[in-house]
Design an enzyme around this catalytic site. Structure first.
Site, mmCIF file in Angstrom:
data_model
loop_
_atom_site.group_PDB
_atom_site.id
_atom_site.type_symbol
_atom_site.label_atom_id
_atom_site.label_comp_id
_atom_site.label_asym_id
_atom_site.label_seq_id
_atom_site.Cartn_x
_atom_site.Cartn_y
_atom_site.Cartn_z
ATOM 1 N N ASP A 172 0.818 -1.285 -0.086
ATOM 2 C CA ASP A 172 0.031 0.153 -0.124
ATOM 3 C C ASP A 172 0.823 1.224 0.143
ATOM 4 O OD1 ASP A 172 -2.413 -1.248 -0.103
ATOM 5 O OD2 ASP A 172 -2.549 -1.608 2.047
ATOM 6 N N GLY A 173 2.048 1.323 0.564
ATOM 7 C CA GLY A 173 2.847 2.254 0.641
ATOM 8 C C GLY A 173 3.603 2.683 -0.878
ATOM 9 N N ASN A 193 -5.116 8.758 1.857
ATOM 10 C CA ASN A 193 -5.415 7.894 3.344
ATOM 11 C C ASN A 193 -6.107 8.925 4.186
ATOM 12 O OD1 ASN A 193 -5.144 5.357 2.614
ATOM 13 N ND2 ASN A 193 -3.007 5.263 3.782
ATOM 14 N N GLU A 194 -5.017 9.793 4.699
ATOM 15 C CA GLU A 194 -5.369 10.708 5.957
ATOM 16 C C GLU A 194 -4.415 11.770 5.906
ATOM 17 O OE1 GLU A 194 -2.373 8.685 6.478
ATOM 18 O OE2 GLU A 194 -4.056 7.356 7.417
ATOM 19 N N ARG A 208 -8.096 19.029 23.204
ATOM 20 C CA ARG A 208 -6.881 18.979 23.902
ATOM 21 C C ARG A 208 -6.548 17.198 23.961
ATOM 22 N NH1 ARG A 208 -9.337 23.031 26.389
ATOM 23 N NH2 ARG A 208 -8.594 24.782 26.838
ATOM 24 N N ASP A 224 -3.377 14.282 22.295
ATOM 25 C CA ASP A 224 -2.366 14.134 21.379
ATOM 26 C C ASP A 224 -2.377 14.395 19.915
ATOM 27 O OD1 ASP A 224 -1.116 12.782 23.728
ATOM 28 O OD2 ASP A 224 -1.359 10.937 22.892
ATOM 29 N N ALA A 267 -6.202 10.151 22.037
ATOM 30 C CA ALA A 267 -6.067 10.475 23.264
ATOM 31 C C ALA A 267 -6.368 11.901 23.701
ATOM 32 C CB ALA A 267 -4.540 10.275 23.669
HETATM 33 P P1 NAD Z 1 3.890 1.410 6.372
HETATM 34 O O1 NAD Z 1 4.577 0.785 5.195
HETATM 35 O O2 NAD Z 1 4.608 1.310 7.710
HETATM 36 O O3 NAD Z 1 2.419 1.074 6.257
HETATM 37 C C1 NAD Z 1 1.636 0.820 7.337
HETATM 38 C C2 NAD Z 1 0.687 -0.137 6.992
HETATM 39 O O4 NAD Z 1 -0.516 0.458 6.783
HETATM 40 C C3 NAD Z 1 0.898 -1.208 6.114
HETATM 41 O O5 NAD Z 1 0.485 -2.575 6.559
HETATM 42 C C4 NAD Z 1 0.012 -1.017 4.707
HETATM 43 O O6 NAD Z 1 -0.483 -2.005 4.163
HETATM 44 C C5 NAD Z 1 -1.147 -0.449 5.680
HETATM 45 N N1 NAD Z 1 -2.034 0.582 5.066
HETATM 46 C C6 NAD Z 1 -1.529 1.677 4.115
HETATM 47 N N2 NAD Z 1 -2.730 1.991 3.626
HETATM 48 C C7 NAD Z 1 -3.942 1.443 4.059
HETATM 49 C C8 NAD Z 1 -5.412 1.343 3.633
HETATM 50 N N3 NAD Z 1 -5.759 2.187 3.131
HETATM 51 N N4 NAD Z 1 -6.050 0.442 4.315
HETATM 52 C C9 NAD Z 1 -5.473 -0.482 5.283
HETATM 53 N N5 NAD Z 1 -4.063 -0.604 5.350
HETATM 54 C C10 NAD Z 1 -3.418 0.323 4.798
HETATM 55 O O7 NAD Z 1 3.889 3.219 6.171
HETATM 56 P P2 NAD Z 1 3.848 3.876 4.889
HETATM 57 O O8 NAD Z 1 4.036 2.798 3.791
HETATM 58 O O9 NAD Z 1 4.437 4.980 5.088
HETATM 59 O O10 NAD Z 1 2.125 3.859 4.730
HETATM 60 C C11 NAD Z 1 1.718 5.290 5.512
HETATM 61 C C12 NAD Z 1 0.254 4.864 6.003
HETATM 62 O O11 NAD Z 1 0.556 4.034 7.127
HETATM 63 C C13 NAD Z 1 -0.602 6.027 6.345
HETATM 64 O O12 NAD Z 1 -1.136 6.589 5.492
HETATM 65 C C14 NAD Z 1 -1.372 5.400 7.658
HETATM 66 O O13 NAD Z 1 -2.463 5.055 7.178
HETATM 67 C C15 NAD Z 1 -0.475 4.178 7.983
HETATM 68 N N6 NAD Z 1 -0.186 4.253 9.389
HETATM 69 C C16 NAD Z 1 -0.733 3.306 10.150
HETATM 70 C C17 NAD Z 1 -0.607 3.612 11.463
HETATM 71 C C18 NAD Z 1 -1.357 2.769 12.364
HETATM 72 O O14 NAD Z 1 -2.217 1.771 12.112
HETATM 73 N N7 NAD Z 1 -1.153 2.944 13.866
HETATM 74 C C19 NAD Z 1 0.305 4.319 11.990
HETATM 75 C C20 NAD Z 1 1.092 5.224 10.942
HETATM 76 C C21 NAD Z 1 0.865 5.223 9.662
#
Ligand code: NAD
EC number: 2.7.1.23
Length: 267
Positions: free
Chosen positions: A45-46, A121-122, A147, A149, A184
């Protein structure tokens, strides 16, 4: 059909990229990295997020499709074993697509400058070493002072990513909406936030205004660590633009959710 391929930086993804490039060229397709009709992402996905941002200026004309070389992804949902089938569809120009909503971010800075971004994504807003305090307005009306994180604003297709980890709802990408989730929040007799994830429809925007001029980190998709000291406002809304993904075969969203989070991988 004009095509481009982006691959994750690993041996397997590179080998598949070469194989795919050769096969598509043999079938009469044209490698055109500057103006492709279809962009194939090979990796996870990245890698798809990277492909999306590389072709952002052409988002309305290109179609994306992803092959996963790790585990099943939400955007990367073709297995390497299915590559021949994929080549066939691309060569036959059989471009059935689905369109997913995007998040538009409008950022205002204290010096009067302005920046506009799109996310698949976000976006997240997090403080480093002190509580993030910001005012939220929805459609121009004050809603709450947050207020805590941080905050996450996600698209429907991004709802299964970071948003899900924050307890947000999974939203079908047919719904044109953005979702706000809290990280949080401080909730007691003095400070209060809504506490629940909120879904905003198209044409409703949320404006986030940091109350103190503190350093905070803003991320959007895989772009992280953008530190903003002088941001006065971040406005989030459903973009008028959409992203197109190839749907050469049926793989419904809820099936993808089940296979990713509940069942054994079958794709
Ligand atoms: P990364 O490769 O570490 O990806 C993190 C995980 O997010 C991977 O397993 C990937 O398959 C999954 N992912 C990405 N988009 C997705 C989607 N739309 N639906 C389901 N899973 C999805 O990091 P990256 O490649 O830099 O990807 C960035 C993404 O990682 C950000 O957009 C964010 O959504 C996600 N992320 C998730 C968390 C968390 O779940 N706690 C924390 C930080 C970032």
């Amino acid at each position: 059909m004009r095509f481009a391929i982006t691959a994750r930086d690993d041996e397997r993804s590179h080998a598949l990229k070469q194989q795919l490039e050769q096969a598509l060229t043999d079938r009469g397709c044209i490698l055109d990295v500057s103006q492709p009709e279809i962009v194939v992402s090979i990796g996870g996905d990245g890698t798809m997020l990277q492909a999306f941002h590389s072709y952002l200026d052409q988002v309305e004309t290109i179609t994306l499709v992803g092959i996963h070389t790790g585990h099943l992804g939400f955007y990367a949902d073709w297995r390497p074993e299915e590559m021949d089938e994929l080549i066939d569809h691309i060569a036959k120009q059989d471009l059935a697509t689905v369109q997913y909503p995007l998040l538009e971010l409008s950022i205002d800075y204290a010096d009067g400058s302005h920046n506009q971004l799109l996310a698949l994504n976000e976006c997240t807003i997090k403080s480093f070493n002190q509580t993030l305090v910001c005012d939220l307005s929805i459609r121009g009306d004050y809603f709450e002072t947050f207020r805590g994180d941080g905050l996450c604003v996600s698209t429907p297709s991004g709802s299964t990513a970071y948003n899900k980890a924050l307890g947000g709802a999974i939203v079908h990408p047919a719904l044109e909406a953005i979702q706000i989730t809290e990280m949080a929040s401080i909730n007691n007799r003095v400070y209060r936030t809504i506490g629940s994830p909120m879904l905003l429809p198209k044409h409703h925007d949320v404006e986030i205004r940091p109350v103190n001029p503190i350093d905070f980190q803003m991320t959007y998709d895989h772009y992280a660590s953008i530190i903003h000291q002088n941001v006065t406002s971040i406005r989030c809304r459903v973009s008028d633009k959409k992203v197109k993904f190839a749907r050469f075969r049926s793989f419904p969203f809820w099936q993808r959710v089940r296979e990713s989070f509940l069942a054994d991988e079958r794709r």
